[in-house]
Design an enzyme around this catalytic site. Structure first.
Site, PDB file in Angstrom:
ATOM      1  N   SER A   1       0.881  -1.181  -0.085  1.00  0.00           N
ATOM      2  CA  SER A   1       0.375   0.046  -0.541  1.00  0.00           C
ATOM      3  C   SER A   1       0.813   1.219  -0.177  1.00  0.00           C
ATOM      4  O   SER A   1       0.872   1.965  -1.042  1.00  0.00           O
ATOM      5  CB  SER A   1      -0.786  -0.083   0.817  1.00  0.00           C
TER       6      SER A   1
ATOM      7  N   ASN B   1      -6.022  -9.066  -7.330  1.00  0.00           N
ATOM      8  CA  ASN B   1      -5.863 -10.082  -6.423  1.00  0.00           C
ATOM      9  C   ASN B   1      -7.675 -10.746  -6.257  1.00  0.00           C
ATOM     10  O   ASN B   1      -7.076 -12.184  -5.641  1.00  0.00           O
ATOM     11  CB  ASN B   1      -5.509  -9.197  -4.934  1.00  0.00           C
TER      12      ASN B   1
ATOM     13  N   GLN C   1       0.713  -8.378  -6.594  1.00  0.00           N
ATOM     14  CA  GLN C   1       0.052 -10.495  -6.830  1.00  0.00           C
ATOM     15  C   GLN C   1       0.928 -11.117  -7.864  1.00  0.00           C
ATOM     16  O   GLN C   1       1.191 -11.876  -7.656  1.00  0.00           O
ATOM     17  CB  GLN C   1      -1.428 -10.223  -7.082  1.00  0.00           C
TER      18      GLN C   1
ATOM     19  N   ALA D   1       6.355  -8.217   0.234  1.00  0.00           N
ATOM     20  CA  ALA D   1       7.304  -9.359   0.450  1.00  0.00           C
ATOM     21  C   ALA D   1       6.606 -10.330   0.849  1.00  0.00           C
ATOM     22  O   ALA D   1       6.477 -11.739  -0.034  1.00  0.00           O
ATOM     23  CB  ALA D   1       8.475  -9.015   1.990  1.00  0.00           C
ATOM     24  N   HIS D   2       5.372 -10.415   2.129  1.00  0.00           N
ATOM     25  CA  HIS D   2       4.656 -11.575   2.605  1.00  0.00           C
ATOM     26  C   HIS D   2       3.518 -12.412   1.209  1.00  0.00           C
ATOM     27  O   HIS D   2       3.136 -13.069   1.717  1.00  0.00           O
ATOM     28  CB  HIS D   2       3.475 -10.908   3.218  1.00  0.00           C
TER      29      HIS D   2
ATOM     30  N   CYS E   1     -17.390  -8.733   2.037  1.00  0.00           N
ATOM     31  CA  CYS E   1     -18.048  -9.196   3.765  1.00  0.00           C
ATOM     32  C   CYS E   1     -17.543  -9.293   4.639  1.00  0.00           C
ATOM     33  O   CYS E   1     -17.491  -9.111   5.299  1.00  0.00           O
ATOM     34  CB  CYS E   1     -19.402 -10.211   3.303  1.00  0.00           C
TER      35      CYS E   1
HETATM   36  N1  PLP Z   1      -2.256  -4.560  -3.991  1.00  0.00           N
HETATM   37  C1  PLP Z   1      -2.685  -5.779  -4.541  1.00  0.00           C
HETATM   38  C2  PLP Z   1      -2.679  -6.256  -5.316  1.00  0.00           C
HETATM   39  C3  PLP Z   1      -3.136  -6.250  -3.353  1.00  0.00           C
HETATM   40  O1  PLP Z   1      -3.178  -7.589  -3.571  1.00  0.00           O
HETATM   41  C4  PLP Z   1      -2.499  -5.816  -1.241  1.00  0.00           C
HETATM   42  C5  PLP Z   1      -2.396  -6.391  -0.616  1.00  0.00           C
HETATM   43  O2  PLP Z   1      -3.329  -8.015  -0.454  1.00  0.00           O
HETATM   44  C6  PLP Z   1      -2.040  -4.749  -2.060  1.00  0.00           C
HETATM   45  C7  PLP Z   1      -1.966  -4.069  -3.366  1.00  0.00           C
HETATM   46  C8  PLP Z   1      -1.623  -4.164  -0.156  1.00  0.00           C
HETATM   47  O3  PLP Z   1      -0.629  -4.844   0.373  1.00  0.00           O
HETATM   48  P1  PLP Z   1       0.826  -4.611   1.519  1.00  0.00           P
HETATM   49  O4  PLP Z   1      -0.586  -5.098   2.212  1.00  0.00           O
HETATM   50  O5  PLP Z   1       1.549  -5.673   1.612  1.00  0.00           O
HETATM   51  O6  PLP Z   1      -0.385  -2.998   1.420  1.00  0.00           O
END
Ligand code: PLP
Length: 350
Positions: A43, A122, A150, A171-172, A296
């Site tokens: 983010s 995602n 993703q 990273a996660h 939801c």
């Molecule tokens: N963008 C996408 C496509 C995501 O799937 C996610 C998180 O799932 C994010 C951004 C945000 O990443 P973070 O949770 O590391 O802030």
């Protein structure tokens, strides 16, 4: 004196470790190490990329192009920018979740400064035509940012070949630690920093670096691309097996997203007449983790903006669940999942 020397030595070690991680990220996406900026998450990378470019270029223009199916990290950033006087075009996607290159090119205006389109979605896993988007952006001399949160680890990304100017990762999503991300910004592209403070990350991201997490990110991205083909094939097989079994054994289901052009481990299926929350609860009781196709589960009763954008009716959208297969999953896991799904769906429907 001894203490002082020790501190210098450990500072040097830290710098070296961060540099090594930067090199590993750079190798994975084919860029220069100095074009990587470490952040706290995907983010933050999205915010820094989009706001950073918009604030820096507001004299040149105020128009951004993105899509209706972006993650909130991009959508909400764009909404904030709209409140600040920027203009945003949210591109439609087709029933599979893919943008139209024709619509993209038509949306470009004289004042367009940035195109921000995700590499892969995602929720439904659809992979966007990144290389072609990059070509259009280059042709019109517009910067191209892609949210690859993703995609990294799941598809191959080459920022040179794909003409990507800015790229976000987290990273996660590729088995690294939580709470660390990275942003790639092509050499020579200027962007505004969002956080004031020290001179870390070449003055673009103030604050003490999360060294352990950065090292973890570097290791994880390295490993993710070491046996990429094998990993990819394995996930695709599990995904295909799951989808075909569900379609064959459970009536009134619908696969959401592109059947082929999707993230290897992603399967998003709607179960007609069901509520995903109930389904997820029952699966959880059996030790199976999945996610809802809608928001939801996070307390927001409105159906998923992604499923709405691809034209899934609200009844089907309500019953969508996303299963993500990973490195440790086996065919036996998929069999266990299917066996339970058949039973749960039939119980809930009756
Ligand atoms: N963008 C996408 C496509 C995501 O799937 C996610 C998180 O799932 C994010 C951004 C945000 O990443 P973070 O949770 O590391 O802030």
């Amino acid at each position: 004196m001894e203490m002082h020397l020790l501190c210098i030595a450990s500072g040097r070690e830290t710098k070296k470790a961060i540099h090594l991680a930067r090199e590993k990220v750079a190798k994975a996406i084919n860029c220069k190490a100095k074009d990587i900026y470490f952040t706290s998450c995907g983010s933050e990378s999205d915010n820094l990329a989009i706001k950073g470019i918009c604030y820096k270029n507001k004299q040149k223009g105020n128009h951004i192009i993105t899509t209706k199916i972006e993650h909130p990290a991009v959508l909400h950033t764009c909404q904030t920018l709209e409140k600040q006087g920027f203009e945003v075009t949210y591109l439609n996607v087709d029933n599979n979740g893919c943008i139209s290159l024709y619509e993209l090119e038509n949306a470009i205006k004289k004042n367009t400064i940035l195109i921000s389109i995700m590499s892969a979605n995602n929720e439904i896993g659809t992979i966007e035509p990144i290389k072609e988007i990059g070509q259009i952006a280059k042709k019109h001399n517009i910067l191209f940012h892609t949210d690859s949160v993703q995609a990294i680890g799941n598809i191959k990304i080459d920022v040179e070949e794909m003409n990507i100017d800015l790229l976000s990762m987290s990273a996660h999503k590729f088995y690294g630690p939580k709470g660390v991300g990275a942003l790639y910004v092509r050499e020579g592209i200027e962007f505004e920093k969002l956080q004031d403070g020290g001179h870390q990350e070449r003055d673009k991201r103030a604050g003490t670096e999360n060294v352990a997490a950065i090292v973890g990110l570097g290791e994880a991205i390295d490993l993710a691309y070491k046996d990429f083909e094998g990993y990819n094939e394995k996930l695709k097989k599990l995904r295909e097996y799951y989808i075909s079994e569900v379609e064959e054994k459970i009536p009134n289901v619908k696969l959401n997203g592109d059947r082929i052009n999707r993230l290897p481990g992603n399967a998003n299926i709607s179960f007609e007449g069901l509520n995903s929350e109930e389904l997820l609860f029952k699966l959880d009781e059996k030790g199976i983790c999945a996610s809802g196709g809608s928001a939801c589960s996070t307390g927001n009763p409105s159906p998923s903006h992604v499923l709405m954008a691809i034209g899934v009716n609200s009844k089907m959208a309500k019953g969508a669940i996303r299963v993500t297969f990973g490195m440790q999953n086996t065919k036996e896991d998929v069999d266990y999942l299917i066996e339970n799904l058949i039973q749960i769906v039939s119980e809930l429907r009756s």
